[in-house]
Scaffold this active site. Structure first.
Site, mmCIF file in Angstrom:
data_model
loop_
_atom_site.group_PDB
_atom_site.id
_atom_site.type_symbol
_atom_site.label_atom_id
_atom_site.label_comp_id
_atom_site.label_asym_id
_atom_site.label_seq_id
_atom_site.Cartn_x
_atom_site.Cartn_y
_atom_site.Cartn_z
ATOM 1 N N GLU A 1 60.159 -81.905 -5.810
ATOM 2 C CA GLU A 1 60.686 -80.744 -5.638
ATOM 3 C C GLU A 1 62.073 -80.807 -5.957
ATOM 4 O O GLU A 1 62.801 -80.486 -5.223
ATOM 5 C CB GLU A 1 60.310 -79.903 -4.328
ATOM 6 C CG GLU A 1 60.692 -78.536 -4.518
ATOM 7 C CD GLU A 1 60.378 -77.612 -3.334
ATOM 8 O OE1 GLU A 1 59.174 -77.764 -2.946
ATOM 9 O OE2 GLU A 1 60.978 -76.856 -2.808
ATOM 10 N N LYS B 1 49.032 -75.315 -10.161
ATOM 11 C CA LYS B 1 49.804 -76.245 -9.021
ATOM 12 C C LYS B 1 49.827 -77.679 -9.446
ATOM 13 O O LYS B 1 50.960 -78.153 -9.573
ATOM 14 C CB LYS B 1 49.057 -75.956 -7.748
ATOM 15 C CG LYS B 1 49.615 -76.919 -6.843
ATOM 16 C CD LYS B 1 49.830 -76.339 -5.484
ATOM 17 C CE LYS B 1 50.734 -77.194 -4.507
ATOM 18 N NZ LYS B 1 50.526 -76.727 -2.942
ATOM 19 N N HIS C 1 49.485 -66.318 6.657
ATOM 20 C CA HIS C 1 50.135 -66.955 5.854
ATOM 21 C C HIS C 1 50.090 -66.307 4.199
ATOM 22 O O HIS C 1 51.057 -65.626 3.545
ATOM 23 C CB HIS C 1 50.128 -68.342 5.550
ATOM 24 C CG HIS C 1 50.970 -68.981 4.400
ATOM 25 N ND1 HIS C 1 52.245 -69.037 4.473
ATOM 26 C CD2 HIS C 1 50.589 -69.361 3.056
ATOM 27 C CE1 HIS C 1 52.638 -69.763 3.316
ATOM 28 N NE2 HIS C 1 51.604 -69.858 2.676
ATOM 29 N N GLU D 1 47.553 -66.535 -3.021
ATOM 30 C CA GLU D 1 48.239 -67.685 -3.555
ATOM 31 C C GLU D 1 47.470 -67.687 -5.022
ATOM 32 O O GLU D 1 48.297 -68.341 -6.052
ATOM 33 C CB GLU D 1 47.916 -68.893 -3.042
ATOM 34 C CG GLU D 1 48.173 -68.956 -1.372
ATOM 35 C CD GLU D 1 49.772 -69.458 -1.206
ATOM 36 O OE1 GLU D 1 50.624 -69.314 -1.942
ATOM 37 O OE2 GLU D 1 50.061 -69.632 -0.112
ATOM 38 N N ARG E 1 52.378 -95.875 10.017
ATOM 39 C CA ARG E 1 53.125 -96.060 9.156
ATOM 40 C C ARG E 1 52.150 -95.732 7.814
ATOM 41 O O ARG E 1 52.591 -95.766 6.791
ATOM 42 C CB ARG E 1 53.849 -97.442 8.773
ATOM 43 C CG ARG E 1 54.742 -97.636 9.743
ATOM 44 C CD ARG E 1 55.870 -98.467 9.558
ATOM 45 N NE ARG E 1 56.886 -98.818 10.389
ATOM 46 C CZ ARG E 1 56.728 -99.889 11.339
ATOM 47 N NH1 ARG E 1 55.758 -100.636 11.261
ATOM 48 N NH2 ARG E 1 57.594 -99.906 12.248
ATOM 49 N N ASN F 1 57.440 -71.806 -4.925
ATOM 50 C CA ASN F 1 57.749 -71.134 -3.704
ATOM 51 C C ASN F 1 57.786 -69.518 -3.638
ATOM 52 O O ASN F 1 58.447 -68.771 -3.098
ATOM 53 C CB ASN F 1 59.012 -71.643 -3.008
ATOM 54 C CG ASN F 1 58.850 -73.061 -2.425
ATOM 55 O OD1 ASN F 1 57.578 -73.150 -1.992
ATOM 56 N ND2 ASN F 1 59.805 -73.910 -2.458
ATOM 57 N N HIS G 1 57.568 -66.628 4.685
ATOM 58 C CA HIS G 1 57.723 -67.536 5.989
ATOM 59 C C HIS G 1 58.588 -66.703 7.094
ATOM 60 O O HIS G 1 58.234 -66.781 8.296
ATOM 61 C CB HIS G 1 58.722 -68.901 5.551
ATOM 62 C CG HIS G 1 57.790 -69.855 4.899
ATOM 63 N ND1 HIS G 1 58.225 -70.881 4.107
ATOM 64 C CD2 HIS G 1 56.404 -69.951 4.498
ATOM 65 C CE1 HIS G 1 57.454 -71.863 3.490
ATOM 66 N NE2 HIS G 1 56.170 -71.113 3.914
ATOM 67 N N ARG H 1 59.115 -77.771 -9.293
ATOM 68 C CA ARG H 1 58.176 -77.407 -8.195
ATOM 69 C C ARG H 1 58.664 -76.122 -7.236
ATOM 70 O O ARG H 1 57.727 -75.529 -6.817
ATOM 71 C CB ARG H 1 57.962 -78.576 -7.245
ATOM 72 C CG ARG H 1 56.916 -78.422 -6.411
ATOM 73 C CD ARG H 1 56.430 -79.647 -5.560
ATOM 74 N NE ARG H 1 55.438 -79.280 -4.580
ATOM 75 C CZ ARG H 1 54.653 -80.187 -4.013
ATOM 76 N NH1 ARG H 1 54.587 -81.334 -4.268
ATOM 77 N NH2 ARG H 1 53.754 -79.838 -3.242
ATOM 78 N N LYS I 1 52.164 -82.064 0.014
ATOM 79 C CA LYS I 1 53.040 -81.661 1.101
ATOM 80 C C LYS I 1 52.364 -81.579 2.301
ATOM 81 O O LYS I 1 51.307 -80.792 2.489
ATOM 82 C CB LYS I 1 53.628 -80.161 0.812
ATOM 83 C CG LYS I 1 54.936 -80.276 -0.239
ATOM 84 C CD LYS I 1 55.803 -79.021 0.057
ATOM 85 C CE LYS I 1 56.764 -78.808 -1.064
ATOM 86 N NZ LYS I 1 57.328 -77.514 -1.221
ATOM 87 N N HIS J 1 57.831 -66.991 -1.082
ATOM 88 C CA HIS J 1 57.504 -67.826 0.229
ATOM 89 C C HIS J 1 58.903 -67.744 1.072
ATOM 90 O O HIS J 1 58.717 -67.878 2.430
ATOM 91 C CB HIS J 1 57.303 -69.210 -0.157
ATOM 92 C CG HIS J 1 55.628 -69.378 -0.328
ATOM 93 N ND1 HIS J 1 54.984 -68.748 -1.259
ATOM 94 C CD2 HIS J 1 54.564 -70.001 0.412
ATOM 95 C CE1 HIS J 1 53.595 -68.963 -1.295
ATOM 96 N NE2 HIS J 1 53.282 -69.746 -0.102
#
Ligand SMILES: NC(=O)c1ccc[n+]([C@@H]2O[C@H](COP(=O)([O-])OP(=O)(O)OC[C@H]3O[C@@H](n4cnc5c(N)ncnc54)[C@H](O)[C@@H]3O)[C@@H](O)[C@H]2O)c1
Ligand SMILES: [Zn+2]
Length: 327
Positions: free
Chosen positions: A199, A189, A226, A150, A86, A207, A214, A203, A108, A210
């Site tokens: 997000e 960032k 990527h 990026e 956990r 993306n 993706h 935020r 993330k 992106h």
């Protein structure tokens, strides 16, 4: 590493076969777990490999994980740290430019499913991020270029100065110059994530490019990196912005110029058909109540998130920025 990151207790370091032999020993950890390198291993199977090794090593909740490598290792390790027993603390030790400026910051974590990228994950902030720019010397040149995509994205979103800095700061630049580029890129960032960690709003602008990227990665079966896909996605986002009347078309050419400068492709390869890309985009997770959301750019420093984009306009953009087929 543990004490520098403010963690005590036993540590298990997760890395890959390219990075581990170079830097794992200097991290002085109790256990080293090596996953195969590459996006195709950013999977639940790799997470299971980590769980098995942690159980075999009897790592309990007093332990911590260290992610030593690029964004793939960081994302998988972070997800294992969010879920094993956990949740355990973890530290990001990014060694690729992309991981330093983007993936290691912001919390993330996650893995890909056969259906698409990053479909399973958790928000889990690292206890610390320790990046040593000297490790960039061993990064393959193509990977350095990929990371620059990026950096350009962060420049376009909020730091025009970065777009000038990339002209002078290549992989062989001095550690001081590299550090300055990194700090500026990370700051973009950090500021966005601190304002909106989960997000709910702003935020999403991170993306930029992106949704396209993706799909490009997925349809290429991850043959396109990527960062390379993000570069193509930035061109696509700018083209779409101009097509919908939000931006000056000259911005698209400017972005192509910056990508070329850092050695990145500026067009989508011909073997990735626009219709397949559109279908992949529609399964991408950033859908809002069935509507695709796009991050567009009105100008440098002025992003816009909208669902007012027709699939026809997206296909026109994909056609406009794809290389012609040799028929
Ligand atoms: N979590 C986030 O917020 C976030 C943000 C951006 C990207 N990402 C993810 O990051 C991943 C891409 O990361 P990446 O570009 O770092 O890819 P990667 O992790 O595959 O690393 C690229 C390659 O470089 C090698 N490498 C890394 N550092 C090295 C070094 N110092 N010396 C020699 N070789 C080195 C790796 O072994 C690998 O082969 C994607 O999965 C992407 O989705 C996540
Ligand atoms: Zn990215």
């Amino acid at each position: 590493v543990g004490e520098n990151a403010g963690i005590f207790g036993p540590t298990a370091l997760i890395t890959d076969p390219n990075v581990g032999p170079l830097y794992a020993e200097s991290c002085q950890t109790d256990h080293v777990i090596t996953l195969p390198a590459g996006e195709q291993y950013k999977t639940l199977a790799s997470v299971q490999t980590i769980y098995d090794a942690l159980l075999a090593a009897n790592l309990d909740r007093k332990g911590s994980l260290l992610a030593l490598g690029g964004g793939v290792i960081g994302d998988v390790t972070g997800f294992a740290a969010a879920t094993y027993l956990r949740g355990l603390p973890f530290v990001q030790l990014p060694t690729s430019l992309l991981a330093m400026v983007d993936a290691s910051v912001g919390g993330k974590t996650g893995v890909d499913l056969p259906q698409g990228k990053n479909l399973v994950g958790a928000f889990k902030q690292p206890a610390a991020v320790l990046a040593d720019v000297v490790t960039l010397q061993t990064l393959p040149a193509l990977e350095f270029s990929a990371g620059m995509a990026e950096v350009i994205k962060h420049g376009l979103l909020a730091a025009p100065a970065l777009l000038h800095q990339i002209e002078t700061t290549g992989q062989t630049a001095s550690p001081i110059a590299l550090r300055s580029l990194l700090l500026r890129a990370i700051q973009v960032k950090q500021q966005v994530v601190e304002a909106d960690p989960y997000e709910q709003g702003r935020r999403a602008t991170l993306n930029l490019g992106h949704t396209f990227a993706h799909a490009i990665e997925q349809v290429s079966h991850y043959a396109i990196r990527h960062g390379e896909a993000v570069g193509m996605g930035l061109v696509a986002a700018a083209d779409l912005s101009a097509r919908l009347g939000h931006a000056n078309p000259a911005l698209t050419d400017q972005i192509r110029g910056w990508l070329a400068q850092v050695g990145l492709p500026t067009a989508i390869p011909a073997h990735l058909p626009p219709t397949s890309l559109l279908a992949a985009m529609q399964t991408d997770k950033k859908k809002d109540a069935g509507k695709m959301r796009y991050v567009l750019l009105r100008a440098i420093g002025d992003p816009l998130v909208t669902d007012q984009v027709s699939p026809a306009a997206v296909v026109e953009t994909l056609q406009a920025i794809s290389l012609p087929t040799n028929s």
